[in-house]
Design a protein around this motif. Structure first.
Motif, PDB file in Angstrom:
ATOM      1  N   PRO A  13      66.723 -15.717 114.972  1.00 29.75           N
ATOM      2  CA  PRO A  13      66.337 -16.239 113.665  1.00 29.75           C
ATOM      3  C   PRO A  13      66.255 -17.770 113.626  1.00 29.75           C
TER       4      PRO A  13
ATOM      5  N   SER B 119      62.944 -18.693 115.026  1.00 28.13           N
ATOM      6  CA  SER B 119      61.895 -18.358 114.060  1.00 28.13           C
ATOM      7  C   SER B 119      61.825 -19.400 112.945  1.00 28.13           C
TER       8      SER B 119
ATOM      9  N   VAL C  55      60.303 -13.922 108.299  1.00 31.20           N
ATOM     10  CA  VAL C  55      60.897 -13.041 109.308  1.00 31.20           C
ATOM     11  C   VAL C  55      62.311 -13.514 109.633  1.00 31.20           C
TER      12      VAL C  55
ATOM     13  N   SER D 224      64.664 -12.955 106.576  1.00 35.95           N
ATOM     14  CA  SER D 224      64.888 -11.523 106.360  1.00 35.95           C
ATOM     15  C   SER D 224      65.834 -10.963 107.420  1.00 35.95           C
ATOM     16  N   ARG D 225      65.645 -11.392 108.658  1.00 37.70           N
ATOM     17  CA  ARG D 225      66.529 -10.937 109.748  1.00 37.70           C
ATOM     18  C   ARG D 225      67.952 -11.434 109.525  1.00 37.70           C
TER      19      ARG D 225
ATOM     20  N   GLU E 229      69.740  -9.406 106.916  1.00 40.04           N
ATOM     21  CA  GLU E 229      70.248  -8.144 107.473  1.00 40.04           C
ATOM     22  C   GLU E 229      71.512  -8.397 108.294  1.00 40.04           C
TER      23      GLU E 229
END
Length: 195
Positions: free
Chosen positions: A74, A77, A137, A140-141, A144
């Protein structure tokens, strides 16, 4: 515009490029080195907001989380997203600088000017869009990973992100302006042939 105005615009755009690049690099370094506070999307509606008055009910859609060390995936990203967003900003600032420079020569409608405007539009649209997708992305990762997106049984994984169409629309507008520059160049060439 006077020569002083164009020089001031060139200085302002170069200064803005330096400042925004320094801020972006600092933000990217922070992603890999220390605690980071990020707003993470919550993709599920099962996160209930408790303690509301007037018998109100609700759920929250984002959470601000401070993470001591970001996982490498992450973080990469988000770093790429920040870098691509900065590329879009630099494309616009470079375009301002170069157009101000061209205004000094009083010959604005050239083939190179049209190509510069078009290239800036494409770079802004692509970098801004891809940067937002990578940011979504990564966030969001992370949501989680920290447990903010805990799904209940039978709930499918959901990608949750905010998307701003501003860079895409501005990129398309710049492509249209590039067409206007090309048209202006042709008109300028035609009028020079008449004189």
């Amino acid at each position: 515009m006077s020569r002083a105005d164009t020089v001031a615009l060139m200085i302002a755009s170069a200064s803005a490029a330096l400042l925004t690049t320094a801020a972006t690099v600092s933000g990217i370094v922070a992603l890999f080195t220390g605690p980071v506070t990020l707003v993470l999307p919550v993709a599920t509606s099962h996160q209930v907001a408790r303690g509301l008055a007037l018998e109100a009910t609700g759920h929250f859609t984002s959470v601000e989380a401070t993470i001591p060390v970001l996982p490498s995936g992450p973080a990469a990203s988000l770093a790429w997203a920040g870098g691509l967003n900065q590329v879009g900003v630099l494309a616009v600032l470079a375009l301002l600088f170069l157009l101000a420079y061209r205004l000094q020569s009083r010959i604005l409608f050239t083939a190179k000017s049209a190509h510069l405007v078009g290239a800036a539009g494409v770079i802004l649209a692509v970098a801004g869009t891809v940067g937002q997708v990578l940011d979504g992305v990564g966030r969001s990762r992370l949501a989680e990973m920290v447990g903010a997106n805990a799904r209940t049984a039978g709930e499918a994984p959901v990608f949750s992100a905010e998307f701003n169409i501003g860079p895409l629309m501005l990129g398309m507008v710049l492509l249209l302006v590039a067409g206007v520059f090309e048209y202006g160049r042709r008109l300028q060439k035609d009028t020079e042939g008449l004189v």
